[in-house]
Design a protein around this motif. Structure first.
Motif, PDB file in Angstrom:
ATOM      1  N   LEU A   1     -22.825  36.065 -43.108  1.00 44.59           N
ATOM      2  CA  LEU A   1     -23.403  35.046 -43.999  1.00 44.59           C
ATOM      3  C   LEU A   1     -23.719  35.539 -45.411  1.00 44.59           C
ATOM      4  CD1 LEU A   1     -25.800  33.211 -41.529  1.00 44.59           C
ATOM      5  CD2 LEU A   1     -23.456  32.626 -42.126  1.00 44.59           C
ATOM      6  N   ARG A   2     -23.047  36.586 -45.845  1.00 43.72           N
ATOM      7  CA  ARG A   2     -23.247  37.041 -47.225  1.00 43.72           C
ATOM      8  C   ARG A   2     -22.783  35.982 -48.218  1.00 43.72           C
ATOM      9  NH1 ARG A   2     -22.109  41.981 -44.705  1.00 43.72           N
ATOM     10  NH2 ARG A   2     -19.879  41.710 -44.872  1.00 43.72           N
ATOM     11  N   TRP A   3     -21.745  35.219 -47.841  1.00 42.12           N
ATOM     12  CA  TRP A   3     -21.233  34.148 -48.707  1.00 42.12           C
ATOM     13  C   TRP A   3     -22.285  33.068 -48.925  1.00 42.12           C
ATOM     14  CZ3 TRP A   3     -21.138  29.344 -46.513  1.00 42.12           C
ATOM     15  CH2 TRP A   3     -21.238  29.299 -45.114  1.00 42.12           C
ATOM     16  N   LEU A   4     -23.107  32.821 -47.929  1.00 43.69           N
ATOM     17  CA  LEU A   4     -24.134  31.798 -48.040  1.00 43.69           C
ATOM     18  C   LEU A   4     -25.239  32.225 -49.002  1.00 43.69           C
ATOM     19  CD1 LEU A   4     -25.174  29.078 -46.936  1.00 43.69           C
ATOM     20  CD2 LEU A   4     -26.346  30.372 -45.171  1.00 43.69           C
ATOM     21  N   HIS A   5     -25.657  33.455 -48.872  1.00 39.54           N
ATOM     22  CA  HIS A   5     -26.738  33.958 -49.721  1.00 39.54           C
ATOM     23  C   HIS A   5     -26.309  34.143 -51.173  1.00 39.54           C
ATOM     24  CE1 HIS A   5     -29.188  34.393 -46.197  1.00 39.54           C
ATOM     25  NE2 HIS A   5     -28.285  35.174 -45.626  1.00 39.54           N
ATOM     26  N   SER A   6     -25.007  34.351 -51.396  1.00 38.37           N
ATOM     27  CA  SER A   6     -24.528  34.502 -52.769  1.00 38.37           C
ATOM     28  C   SER A   6     -24.136  33.163 -53.389  1.00 38.37           C
ATOM     29  CB  SER A   6     -23.353  35.472 -52.813  1.00 38.37           C
ATOM     30  OG  SER A   6     -22.268  34.956 -52.090  1.00 38.37           O
ATOM     31  N   GLY A   7     -24.242  32.069 -52.624  1.00 35.25           N
ATOM     32  CA  GLY A   7     -23.959  30.742 -53.158  1.00 35.25           C
ATOM     33  C   GLY A   7     -22.477  30.412 -53.244  1.00 35.25           C
ATOM     34  N   GLU A   8     -21.652  31.120 -52.482  1.00 36.75           N
ATOM     35  CA  GLU A   8     -20.221  30.861 -52.484  1.00 36.75           C
ATOM     36  C   GLU A   8     -19.880  29.798 -51.447  1.00 36.75           C
ATOM     37  OE1 GLU A   8     -18.089  34.471 -51.885  1.00 36.75           O
ATOM     38  OE2 GLU A   8     -19.189  35.527 -53.440  1.00 36.75           O
ATOM     39  N   SER A   9     -18.703  29.217 -51.580  1.00 31.86           N
ATOM     40  CA  SER A   9     -18.221  28.229 -50.622  1.00 31.86           C
ATOM     41  C   SER A   9     -17.139  28.855 -49.750  1.00 31.86           C
ATOM     42  CB  SER A   9     -17.634  27.018 -51.346  1.00 31.86           C
ATOM     43  OG  SER A   9     -18.610  26.394 -52.125  1.00 31.86           O
ATOM     44  N   VAL A  10     -17.014  28.338 -48.547  1.00 33.69           N
ATOM     45  CA  VAL A  10     -15.991  28.803 -47.616  1.00 33.69           C
ATOM     46  C   VAL A  10     -15.240  27.592 -47.106  1.00 33.69           C
ATOM     47  CG1 VAL A  10     -15.586  29.910 -45.388  1.00 33.69           C
ATOM     48  CG2 VAL A  10     -17.317  30.813 -46.907  1.00 33.69           C
ATOM     49  N   ILE A  11     -13.927  27.665 -47.112  1.00 40.47           N
ATOM     50  CA  ILE A  11     -13.096  26.596 -46.575  1.00 40.47           C
ATOM     51  C   ILE A  11     -12.311  27.174 -45.405  1.00 40.47           C
ATOM     52  CG2 ILE A  11     -11.199  25.018 -47.004  1.00 40.47           C
ATOM     53  CD1 ILE A  11     -12.041  24.988 -49.941  1.00 40.47           C
ATOM     54  N   LEU A  12     -12.493  26.592 -44.237  1.00 45.04           N
ATOM     55  CA  LEU A  12     -11.750  26.992 -43.055  1.00 45.04           C
ATOM     56  C   LEU A  12     -10.692  25.932 -42.797  1.00 45.04           C
ATOM     57  CD1 LEU A  12     -14.765  28.003 -40.814  1.00 45.04           C
ATOM     58  CD2 LEU A  12     -13.356  29.496 -42.210  1.00 45.04           C
ATOM     59  N   PHE A  13      -9.466  26.353 -42.603  1.00 42.78           N
ATOM     60  CA  PHE A  13      -8.403  25.385 -42.378  1.00 42.78           C
ATOM     61  C   PHE A  13      -7.470  25.912 -41.308  1.00 42.78           C
ATOM     62  CE2 PHE A  13      -6.934  28.235 -45.637  1.00 42.78           C
ATOM     63  CZ  PHE A  13      -5.611  28.469 -45.320  1.00 42.78           C
TER      64      PHE A  13
END
Length: 158
Positions: A95-107
């Motif tokens: 969850l480092r992406w969450l704390h840094s405010g980044e978005s994640v797209i899973l496809f």
């Protein structure tokens, strides 16, 4: 147990601070041993209560979700498919992406990971979140109806 201990325990019970109550003896032993000062003792007791409440809330949400199977990332079998990049999935799980405010797209392929089985009675309106299909020969039920008014209905102009 002294009178003071029983009074403190009753106070913690009435305030619903069972997290503090469960760890009080261990924390008192740490304080008597000189490991904790007054403020540290209070902070650690408060943290014990916060941890207990978060754990209980998580367990309650988990039971309400009614998952068929509960699997953690540590238990996941990455060897079942060579297409799944284990390092990237573990990185997402951190969850480092969450704390840094980044978005994640899973496809992926259409239909992968979706379960269309229903566990309860089907709603006549269909699944929640999807608009109900509208027939072209009927008015759209989502649009409010207007009551006709005006001179063509026999009303005089002002």
């Amino acid at each position: 147990m002294s009178v003071m201990d029983s009074a403190l325990r009753e106070s913690l019970k009435s305030l619903r601070l069972s997290g503090m109550l469960e760890t009080l003896d261990a924390r008192l032993a740490q304080a008597h041993g000189g490991e904790l000062g007054h403020l540290d003792f209070l902070q650690v007791l408060c943290q014990d209560e916060i941890t207990r409440r978060e754990t209980v809330a998580f367990q309650r949400r988990l039971s309400r979700a009614k998952f068929e199977q509960q699997v953690t990332l540590e238990e996941f079998d990455f060897t079942a498919s060579s297409k799944r990049p284990a390092a990237q999935i573990r990185d997402l799980g951190a969850l480092r992406w969450l704390h840094s405010g980044e978005s994640v797209i899973l496809f992926g392929l259409v239909g992968v990971g979706k379960d269309t089985r229903r566990t309860g009675p089907r709603s006549p309106r269909g699944p929640p979140g999807r608009p109900r299909p509208v027939r072209q020969d009927q008015p759209d039920p989502r649009v409010p109806r207007r009551r006709p008014c005006g001179p063509h209905l026999g009303q005089a102009d002002p």
